[in-house]
Design an enzyme around this catalytic site. Structure first.
Site, PDB file in Angstrom:
ATOM      1  N   GLU A  45      13.446  17.485  27.814  1.00 19.33           N
ATOM      2  CA  GLU A  45      13.484  16.052  28.094  1.00 19.33           C
ATOM      3  C   GLU A  45      14.898  15.527  28.324  1.00 19.33           C
ATOM      4  OE1 GLU A  45      10.135  16.172  24.612  1.00 19.33           O
ATOM      5  OE2 GLU A  45      11.220  14.267  24.866  1.00 19.33           O
ATOM      6  N   HIS A  98      10.127  12.582  29.425  1.00 23.92           N
ATOM      7  CA  HIS A  98       9.534  13.522  28.464  1.00 23.92           C
ATOM      8  C   HIS A  98       8.752  14.601  29.219  1.00 23.92           C
ATOM      9  CE1 HIS A  98       7.130  14.905  25.097  1.00 23.92           C
ATOM     10  NE2 HIS A  98       7.557  13.976  24.283  1.00 23.92           N
TER      11      HIS A  98
HETATM   12  O1  TA6 Z   1       9.546  14.794  22.318  1.00 20.67           O
HETATM   13  C1  TA6 Z   1       9.124  15.392  21.178  1.00 20.67           C
HETATM   14  C2  TA6 Z   1       8.245  14.435  20.384  1.00 20.67           C
HETATM   15  O2  TA6 Z   1       8.984  13.329  19.976  1.00 20.67           O
HETATM   16  C3  TA6 Z   1       7.589  15.183  19.224  1.00 20.67           C
HETATM   17  O3  TA6 Z   1       8.083  14.756  17.994  1.00 20.67           O
HETATM   18  C4  TA6 Z   1       6.094  14.934  19.412  1.00 20.67           C
HETATM   19  O4  TA6 Z   1       5.651  13.882  18.688  1.00 20.67           O
HETATM   20  C5  TA6 Z   1       6.019  14.677  20.903  1.00 20.67           C
HETATM   21  O5  TA6 Z   1       7.165  13.951  21.216  1.00 20.67           O
HETATM   22  C6  TA6 Z   1       4.758  14.044  21.426  1.00 20.67           C
HETATM   23  O6  TA6 Z   1       4.682  12.717  21.106  1.00 20.67           O
HETATM   24  P1  TA6 Z   1       3.362  11.875  21.506  1.00 20.67           P
HETATM   25  O7  TA6 Z   1       3.616  10.483  20.983  1.00 20.67           O
HETATM   26  O8  TA6 Z   1       3.241  11.904  22.996  1.00 20.67           O
HETATM   27  O9  TA6 Z   1       2.201  12.554  20.833  1.00 20.67           O
END
Ligand code: TA6
Length: 302
Positions: free
Chosen positions: A274, A171
């Site tokens: 990602e 991520h």
């Molecule tokens: O990767 C995108 C995502 O899934 C978004 O929907 C947003 O929630 C982000 O990840 C961040 O997630 P987190 O759990 O780290 O706040």
């Protein structure tokens, strides 16, 4: 891990002049890399890469000034490792978002210098505790090579007797000068799920410019992307192997305000791209089998 244990780990696995294990933010143990080709950092907490700076270039990864550094929490920025599910868990809305490996300490397996690059290997595996949330036997390794390129390898092995199915994502939060001066190439004509529009399926038309909250899963795409940053005058290229989805995320103004571990204006300085296998591209792994996903990041002047 207390300071004595960190010092012992440094004595056993550190490479003087190239890689040291020290106490980082929140007292969490981290590997600090300083090689001729690059500087970098990787925390044992979540096997989380938080910095990569190739020689002669600025920092490539974004970490929030409000990030939390604590056991049980996720670090806002760098490269969180999402496994064995992505986002919320389909059959358990109370389960932690993005799985359980980004919020716990991993084990440091080795640090190897090859030429001017340094490879740090960490792993975590199933336990009675993990099986309460996800009843599978697995070994998960994250190998990060810090050099003129940043190579991240996520290797999953099914150590059980039954088949397992998982989602995974690196991520990665990339640092940009200003999001409105960034453009993404490499996803033209690719289908995506728009999470800001009830997961409606859409087709990408041309390069991507971020002009509002963006949360998309690009499907069945194995190609490289190029993040062109006209503010920092650089291009970040992300190639990948054994990955069939690419997630794109920027929280924009309102979502940024809602996060307590993110500063209100920081949405302008980051974009998550990602390397992943999520949604319809979750991975099925038979007993004894291994699956390795790779992300290779390079930067160049624009
Ligand atoms: O990767 C995108 C995502 O899934 C978004 O929907 C947003 O929630 C982000 O990840 C961040 O997630 P987190 O759990 O780290 O706040």
């Amino acid at each position: 891990m207390d300071l004595a244990a960190i010092a012992e780990l440094d004595r056993r696995l550190g490479i003087p002049g190239s890689a040291r294990i020290v106490a980082g933010n929140g007292g969490l143990a981290k590997v600090l890399i300083a090689s001729p080709d690059a500087a970098g950092e990787m925390y044992l907490h979540g096997a989380h890469v938080t910095s990569w700076q190739p020689r002669g270039a600025g920092e490539v990864l974004f970490v929030s000034s409000k990030a939390r550094w604590e056991d049980g929490g996720a670090i806002r920025g760098g490269v969180p490792v999402c496994f064995p599910w992505f986002g919320s868990k389909a059959d358990d809305p109370r389960a932690p978002a993005h799985g359980f490996v980004r919020t716990k300490a991993w084990q440091l397996e080795s640090i190897v210098r090859a030429g001017d690059a340094v490879t740090v290997s960490m792993f975590t595996e199933s336990s009675a505790e993990t099986k309460r949330g996800w009843p599978a036997d697995f070994h998960l390794a994250h190998r990060a090579t810090f050099g003129s390129e940043l190579t991240l390898e996520l290797a999953v092995r099914n150590t059980g007797k039954t088949s397992l199915c998982f989602e995974e994502a690196l991520h990665t939060y990339f640092r940009v000068g200003h999001i409105e001066k960034a453009r993404l190439q490499g996803l033209n004509a690719v289908l995506y799920l728009d999470k800001t529009d009830s997961n409606r399926k859409k087709t990408q038309q041309g390069p991507i410019v971020i002009v509002s909250e963006t949360d998309r899963v690009y499907l069945n795409t194995t190609g490289a992307i190029a993040l062109e940053d006209h503010s920092l005058r650089r291009r970040i290229n992300v190639a990948k192997e054994n990955s069939f989805t690419t997630v794109l995320w920027n929280p924009w103004v309102e979502k940024a305000k809602a996060f307590s571990d993110f500063d209100d204006d920081e949405w302008m300085q980051m974009l998550c791209v990602e390397t992943s296998n999520v949604s319809d591209f979750a991975v099925e792994l038979a007993p004894g089998q291994q699956h390795t996903m790779r992300s290779i990041v390079r930067i160049a002047d624009l």
